[in-house]
Design a protein around this motif. Sequence first.
Motif, PDB file in Angstrom:
ATOM      1  N   PHE A 136       0.855  -1.181   0.000  1.00 36.53           N
ATOM      2  CA  PHE A 136       0.000   0.000   0.000  1.00 36.53           C
ATOM      3  C   PHE A 136       0.892   1.233   0.000  1.00 36.53           C
ATOM      4  CE2 PHE A 136      -2.090   3.471   2.107  1.00 36.53           C
ATOM      5  CZ  PHE A 136      -3.377   3.459   1.607  1.00 36.53           C
ATOM      6  N   PHE A 137       0.861   1.978  -1.109  1.00 35.14           N
ATOM      7  CA  PHE A 137       1.686   3.170  -1.239  1.00 35.14           C
ATOM      8  C   PHE A 137       0.899   4.415  -0.837  1.00 35.14           C
ATOM      9  CE2 PHE A 137       4.124   0.552  -4.351  1.00 35.14           C
ATOM     10  CZ  PHE A 137       5.383   0.721  -3.790  1.00 35.14           C
ATOM     11  N   ALA A 138       1.256   4.993   0.299  1.00 34.90           N
ATOM     12  CA  ALA A 138       0.748   6.312   0.649  1.00 34.90           C
ATOM     13  C   ALA A 138       1.448   7.351  -0.227  1.00 34.90           C
ATOM     14  CB  ALA A 138       0.997   6.595   2.124  1.00 34.90           C
ATOM     15  N   ASP A 139       0.906   8.564  -0.251  1.00 34.26           N
ATOM     16  CA  ASP A 139       1.520   9.600  -1.076  1.00 34.26           C
ATOM     17  C   ASP A 139       1.054  10.969  -0.592  1.00 34.26           C
ATOM     18  OD1 ASP A 139       3.228  10.378  -3.121  1.00 34.26           O
ATOM     19  OD2 ASP A 139       1.645  10.448  -4.625  1.00 34.26           O
ATOM     20  N   VAL A 140       1.864  11.979  -0.819  1.00 35.61           N
ATOM     21  CA  VAL A 140       1.493  13.370  -0.542  1.00 35.61           C
ATOM     22  C   VAL A 140       1.933  14.220  -1.720  1.00 35.61           C
ATOM     23  CG1 VAL A 140       1.541  13.208   1.976  1.00 35.61           C
ATOM     24  CG2 VAL A 140       3.650  13.749   0.747  1.00 35.61           C
ATOM     25  N   LEU A 141       1.407  15.434  -1.769  1.00 33.74           N
ATOM     26  CA  LEU A 141       1.697  16.334  -2.888  1.00 33.74           C
ATOM     27  C   LEU A 141       2.348  17.634  -2.429  1.00 33.74           C
ATOM     28  CD1 LEU A 141      -1.620  15.761  -4.874  1.00 33.74           C
ATOM     29  CD2 LEU A 141       0.654  14.897  -5.470  1.00 33.74           C
ATOM     30  N   GLY A 142       2.902  17.589  -1.232  1.00 38.37           N
ATOM     31  CA  GLY A 142       3.570  18.775  -0.710  1.00 38.37           C
ATOM     32  C   GLY A 142       4.444  18.416   0.472  1.00 38.37           C
ATOM     33  N   VAL A 143       5.078  19.428   1.029  1.00 40.85           N
ATOM     34  CA  VAL A 143       5.951  19.264   2.188  1.00 40.85           C
ATOM     35  C   VAL A 143       5.175  19.681   3.439  1.00 40.85           C
ATOM     36  CG1 VAL A 143       8.084  20.073   3.287  1.00 40.85           C
ATOM     37  CG2 VAL A 143       8.016  19.670   0.817  1.00 40.85           C
ATOM     38  N   TYR A 144       5.363  18.938   4.517  1.00 33.92           N
ATOM     39  CA  TYR A 144       4.752  19.295   5.799  1.00 33.92           C
ATOM     40  C   TYR A 144       5.421  20.572   6.314  1.00 33.92           C
ATOM     41  CZ  TYR A 144       2.845  14.509   6.002  1.00 33.92           C
ATOM     42  OH  TYR A 144       2.173  13.341   5.750  1.00 33.92           O
ATOM     43  N   ASP A 145       4.650  21.654   6.455  1.00 38.09           N
ATOM     44  CA  ASP A 145       5.265  22.922   6.835  1.00 38.09           C
ATOM     45  C   ASP A 145       4.481  23.683   7.897  1.00 38.09           C
ATOM     46  OD1 ASP A 145       3.084  23.662   5.346  1.00 38.09           O
ATOM     47  OD2 ASP A 145       4.168  24.974   3.968  1.00 38.09           O
ATOM     48  N   VAL A 146       3.614  22.973   8.625  1.00 38.50           N
ATOM     49  CA  VAL A 146       2.843  23.625   9.683  1.00 38.50           C
ATOM     50  C   VAL A 146       3.688  23.770  10.945  1.00 38.50           C
ATOM     51  CG1 VAL A 146       0.846  23.368  11.218  1.00 38.50           C
ATOM     52  CG2 VAL A 146       0.622  22.880   8.771  1.00 38.50           C
ATOM     53  N   TYR A 147       4.448  22.736  11.320  1.00 39.55           N
ATOM     54  CA  TYR A 147       5.276  22.781  12.529  1.00 39.55           C
ATOM     55  C   TYR A 147       6.342  23.865  12.390  1.00 39.55           C
ATOM     56  CZ  TYR A 147       8.509  21.246  16.183  1.00 39.55           C
ATOM     57  OH  TYR A 147       9.340  21.191  17.289  1.00 39.55           O
ATOM     58  N   GLN A 148       6.378  24.734  13.377  1.00 38.73           N
ATOM     59  CA  GLN A 148       7.303  25.879  13.398  1.00 38.73           C
ATOM     60  C   GLN A 148       7.115  26.789  12.189  1.00 38.73           C
ATOM     61  OE1 GLN A 148      11.295  24.303  13.826  1.00 38.73           O
ATOM     62  NE2 GLN A 148      10.948  23.645  15.936  1.00 38.73           N
ATOM     63  N   LYS A 149       5.972  26.594  11.489  1.00 39.56           N
ATOM     64  CA  LYS A 149       5.668  27.392  10.297  1.00 39.56           C
ATOM     65  C   LYS A 149       6.834  27.371   9.309  1.00 39.56           C
ATOM     66  CE  LYS A 149       2.473  30.382  12.787  1.00 39.56           C
ATOM     67  NZ  LYS A 149       2.499  29.513  13.985  1.00 39.56           N
ATOM     68  N   SER A 150       7.381  26.164   9.138  1.00 39.82           N
ATOM     69  CA  SER A 150       8.582  26.008   8.313  1.00 39.82           C
ATOM     70  C   SER A 150       8.616  24.624   7.676  1.00 39.82           C
ATOM     71  CB  SER A 150       9.822  26.198   9.192  1.00 39.82           C
ATOM     72  OG  SER A 150      10.999  25.846   8.497  1.00 39.82           O
ATOM     73  N   LYS A 151       9.228  24.559   6.508  1.00 45.77           N
ATOM     74  CA  LYS A 151       9.460  23.279   5.843  1.00 45.77           C
ATOM     75  C   LYS A 151      10.743  22.598   6.337  1.00 45.77           C
ATOM     76  CE  LYS A 151       7.270  24.672   1.451  1.00 45.77           C
ATOM     77  NZ  LYS A 151       6.938  26.063   1.854  1.00 45.77           N
ATOM     78  N   ALA A 152      11.582  23.356   7.023  1.00 41.92           N
ATOM     79  CA  ALA A 152      12.920  22.869   7.371  1.00 41.92           C
ATOM     80  C   ALA A 152      12.908  21.587   8.202  1.00 41.92           C
ATOM     81  CB  ALA A 152      13.703  23.964   8.084  1.00 41.92           C
ATOM     82  N   PRO A 153      12.074  21.458   9.261  1.00 37.79           N
ATOM     83  CA  PRO A 153      12.114  20.213  10.041  1.00 37.79           C
ATOM     84  C   PRO A 153      11.794  18.979   9.203  1.00 37.79           C
ATOM     85  CG  PRO A 153      10.976  21.927  11.271  1.00 37.79           C
ATOM     86  CD  PRO A 153      11.174  22.451   9.889  1.00 37.79           C
ATOM     87  N   SER A 154      10.843  19.102   8.293  1.00 41.78           N
ATOM     88  CA  SER A 154      10.481  17.973   7.432  1.00 41.78           C
ATOM     89  C   SER A 154      11.601  17.630   6.468  1.00 41.78           C
ATOM     90  CB  SER A 154       9.214  18.295   6.641  1.00 41.78           C
ATOM     91  OG  SER A 154       8.120  18.520   7.496  1.00 41.78           O
ATOM     92  N   ILE A 155      12.149  18.636   5.829  1.00 45.55           N
ATOM     93  CA  ILE A 155      13.203  18.403   4.836  1.00 45.55           C
ATOM     94  C   ILE A 155      14.455  17.860   5.511  1.00 45.55           C
ATOM     95  CG2 ILE A 155      14.724  19.533   3.176  1.00 45.55           C
ATOM     96  CD1 ILE A 155      12.394  21.457   2.550  1.00 45.55           C
ATOM     97  N   ARG A 156      14.799  18.415   6.666  1.00 43.43           N
ATOM     98  CA  ARG A 156      16.019  18.006   7.367  1.00 43.43           C
ATOM     99  C   ARG A 156      16.005  16.516   7.686  1.00 43.43           C
ATOM    100  NH1 ARG A 156      15.493  21.195  11.363  1.00 43.43           N
ATOM    101  NH2 ARG A 156      16.636  22.904  10.393  1.00 43.43           N
ATOM    102  N   ASP A 157      14.860  15.995   8.135  1.00 48.69           N
ATOM    103  CA  ASP A 157      14.780  14.597   8.555  1.00 48.69           C
ATOM    104  C   ASP A 157      14.144  13.697   7.509  1.00 48.69           C
ATOM    105  OD1 ASP A 157      15.810  13.414  10.956  1.00 48.69           O
ATOM    106  OD2 ASP A 157      14.744  14.953  12.070  1.00 48.69           O
ATOM    107  N   GLY A 158      13.950  14.211   6.291  1.00 45.30           N
ATOM    108  CA  GLY A 158      13.420  13.367   5.231  1.00 45.30           C
ATOM    109  C   GLY A 158      12.010  12.885   5.492  1.00 45.30           C
TER     110      GLY A 158
END
Length: 464
Positions: free
Chosen positions: A56-78
């Motif tokens: 079962f392949f989950a999928d998203v169409l964007g980066v999680y950027d609500v936490y700390q109002k930033s994309k950095a935490p998501s991108i940093r930890d993949g």
Amino acid sequence: MSKEILLNAFEMTSAMHNSHGLWKHPENKRHKGYKDLDYWIDYAKLLEKGKFDAIFFADVLGVYDVYQKSKAPSIRDGLQVPLNDPALLISAMASVTENLSFAITVSTTYEQPFGNARRFSTLDHLTKGRIAWNVVTSYLPNAARNFGLEDMIKHDERYNIADEYLEVSYKLWENSWEDGAVVEDIGTDTLVDPEKVHEINHEGQYFKVEGPHLSEPSLQRTPVIYQAGTSERGRDFAAKHAECIFVGGPTAKRIRFYADDIRERAKKHGRNPEDIKIFSFLNVVVGETTEEAEQKFEEYSKVWSSDAAKAQYGASGYDIAEYEELDPGLPFEYTKSTEGGHYKAATLTKDAPKKLTVGEVLNRFESPDRGSYIVGSPEQVADGIQAQFEESGVDGFNLNHLVTPGDLEAFVEMVVPVLQERGLYKKEYSKGTLREKLFPHGESLLPSDHPAAKYRRVLAETNQ
């Protein structure tokens, strides 16, 4: 025992899925292998060896950027980024398996139904009827902006769009091509009989599609429909359309509540609730002994990323960072509504077994939730799975894994044989398409009480 567990491997074509920070574990191969076709080919062979029903392949169409109002935490930890398109893997994985099926997540909010219908018809042809569509409405603000919107479409409105999207899809799959349209008549120079291929001429609130569908009917015509949603609107949508429904909850009792509710709603839509399979999530860490399994879990906890876990919670629309400066003894509660994933928000409030404090909520993100994992020897893990299976009333599980492929290999080698000995899990695959495997007394096509069936041309002509 007559009822056997259905099992899917829960995956994403990304560097990391729900294993926050586990890319740092020395045995984890996924953040390097996810972009290598050989990795996925070996993966498919492993799952078929373990008699898994599907990946079962989950999928998203964007980066999680609500936490700390930033994309950095998501991108940093993949956190589900970098991320590739799962549909492009299916043909290769299907070519080295005979029975493993494939569920792919596609959003109804940002893609047009005409192109999506062709994608799934193509995959159903190429897999010989082993394809499913996990219908989602998307919950990431960044996804909305990636498709040119200023703000997310409101939660319930997204389900209204999804309803019409599926109506268009059913018309393309079930109504556009008659059986026997491909005649291959050399005498009349006719490969396809034009009289048996029809426009759908759909004009609705959200979509306008002339047709005809570009693909001839596949074995299942309509792929098996998967869906997950625990909001009021989500449960009703699932009860109307879905054949396999993923239900989350902190306890077996809560999962059973959602399962029973969805089946009752299905009856109101005129459907047989026996034509619905309920799945919940399964988290397992297994070792040869209890001590080995506990040591594994401890090692996993040491490299866990709390920031990535908090970032993923942003799918609810709530920023956990806003609670980090509060008194930890205060009750945890939301002060506003969001258009994010209601199911995610509910995990810390109405679906929690008790009223939580701010401190208790923040602690939940610091390491893998030990209470949600079955950790132990093969026999202990099998005991835990059996208890969860019987108490919750589900039909199967989406199996998470923290270290890939090691955790899956351990499950296949150690846990599957125990479940098979107990009669809880199949020793051989049944024949047929995915729909026939899931519903052995049915057929490749959707049953006549499903809303898609009313668009079948044979029925329409009978009623004229």
